[in-house]
Scaffold this active site. Structure first.
Site, short mmCIF file in Angstrom:
data_model
loop_
_atom_site.label_atom_id
_atom_site.label_comp_id
_atom_site.label_asym_id
_atom_site.label_seq_id
_atom_site.Cartn_x
_atom_site.Cartn_y
_atom_site.Cartn_z
N MET A 89 56.66 21.21 -25.03
CA MET A 89 56.20 21.53 -26.39
C MET A 89 56.91 22.74 -26.99
O MET A 89 56.28 23.60 -27.61
CB MET A 89 54.68 21.76 -26.37
N ARG A 90 58.21 22.80 -26.80
CA ARG A 90 58.97 23.89 -27.41
C ARG A 90 60.17 23.31 -28.16
O ARG A 90 60.75 22.31 -27.73
CB ARG A 90 59.53 24.83 -26.33
N ILE A 92 63.89 23.43 -28.79
CA ILE A 92 65.00 24.01 -28.03
C ILE A 92 66.17 24.32 -28.97
O ILE A 92 66.32 23.71 -30.02
CB ILE A 92 65.40 23.13 -26.83
N ASN A 106 64.91 12.82 -24.40
CA ASN A 106 63.54 13.11 -24.84
C ASN A 106 62.82 11.79 -25.07
O ASN A 106 63.44 10.77 -25.35
CB ASN A 106 63.56 13.91 -26.15
N HIS A 108 59.68 10.13 -27.37
CA HIS A 108 58.85 10.40 -28.54
C HIS A 108 57.91 9.20 -28.75
O HIS A 108 58.36 8.05 -28.73
CB HIS A 108 59.75 10.59 -29.78
C1 GRF Z 1 54.12 11.82 -24.46
O1 GRF Z 1 53.34 11.07 -25.34
C2 GRF Z 1 55.52 12.00 -25.01
O2 GRF Z 1 55.93 10.92 -25.79
C3 GRF Z 1 55.40 13.23 -25.85
O3 GRF Z 1 54.51 14.05 -25.14
C4 GRF Z 1 53.63 13.26 -24.35
C5 GRF Z 1 53.65 13.79 -22.95
O4 GRF Z 1 52.68 13.21 -22.13
N1 GRF Z 1 56.71 13.79 -26.07
P1 GRF Z 1 52.64 13.50 -20.58
O5 GRF Z 1 52.53 15.02 -20.41
O6 GRF Z 1 53.88 12.96 -19.95
O7 GRF Z 1 51.39 12.84 -20.07
#
Ligand code: GRF
Length: 199
Positions: A89-90, A92, A106, A108
């Site tokens: 959650m950063r 980069i 990544n 999404h």
């Molecule tokens: C996932 O939904 C991914 O698509 C998003 O963050 C979530 C991470 O879930 N980028 P987890 O920590 O792998 O359970």
């Protein structure tokens, strides 16, 4: 090839990757799990699987660039070849991107380029789409933007709630992320401009 998974939270994608590695479905070595959050459940999952972990907390750095420079140092020490962002959650910066150009993946939880950002599942649900899904892509300087490696679609049914939709999306994530990592580690993805072609 050595790779690192970056995760800030629950780590269900990390778990799916570990499972695929154990089954021999990915021919690469998960050498490190890195988190910015010392409470991340992902760290527990990594430790359980005997994977090295490191926590780099943002509060110890005065800028995003300094934070990323520290990460680059760690990745070099661990001889990491590529990075898998799984709920990191950063934002980069180019410090990290320039050192790992086209080597950062990544995932999404929407069909990019629709519904970028951190609330993609709820945004898509509230918008009333009938089909949404998951995108695995390379990371570049713009958020949720780089060449698309794989996508998976999910139908939104009349009786779906944001929660049931989220569960369906995670299920697809856990299938396509290990597959994308496999393709990448086998050198099967070639980038041509905006396109990631799979050989
Ligand atoms: C996932 O939904 C991914 O698509 C998003 O963050 C979530 C991470 O879930 N980028 P987890 O920590 O792998 O359970």
């Amino acid at each position: 090839m050595n790779f690192a998974v970056f995760a800030s939270g629950n780590g269900t994608n990390l778990q799916a990757i570990i499972k695929a590695l154990k089954k021999g479905k990915i021919n690469a070595n998960l050498a490190l799990v890195l988190s910015d959050n010392k409470e991340a459940y992902a760290l527990k999952r990594a430790k359980r699987a005997k994977i090295k972990t490191v926590v780099v907390e943002a509060k110890n750095f005065s800028s995003r660039e300094d934070y990323d420079a520290e990460i680059v140092k760690i990745l070099e020490q661990e001889k990491i070849d590529f990075i898998v962002l799984a709920g990191f959650m950063r934002i980069i910066t180019s410090v990290l991107i320039n050192n790992f150009r086209n080597k950062i993946l990544n995932i999404h939880p929407a069909l990019l380029p629709s519904f970028k950002g951190t609330h993609a599942i709820v945004d898509a649900f509230n918008y009333g789409v009938k089909v949404t899904g998951v995108t695995v892509h390379f990371v570049d300087e713009k958020m949720d933007h780089g060449p698309i490696i794989l996508q998976g679609s999910v139908k939104v049914e009349e009786d779906d709630t944001a929660e049931t939709l989220e569960a369906k999306i995670h299920k697809i994530e856990h299938k396509i992320y290990p597959e994308a990592i496999r393709l990448f580690s086998e050198g099967k993805i070639k980038i041509e401009g905006r396109k990631a072609r799979i050989a």
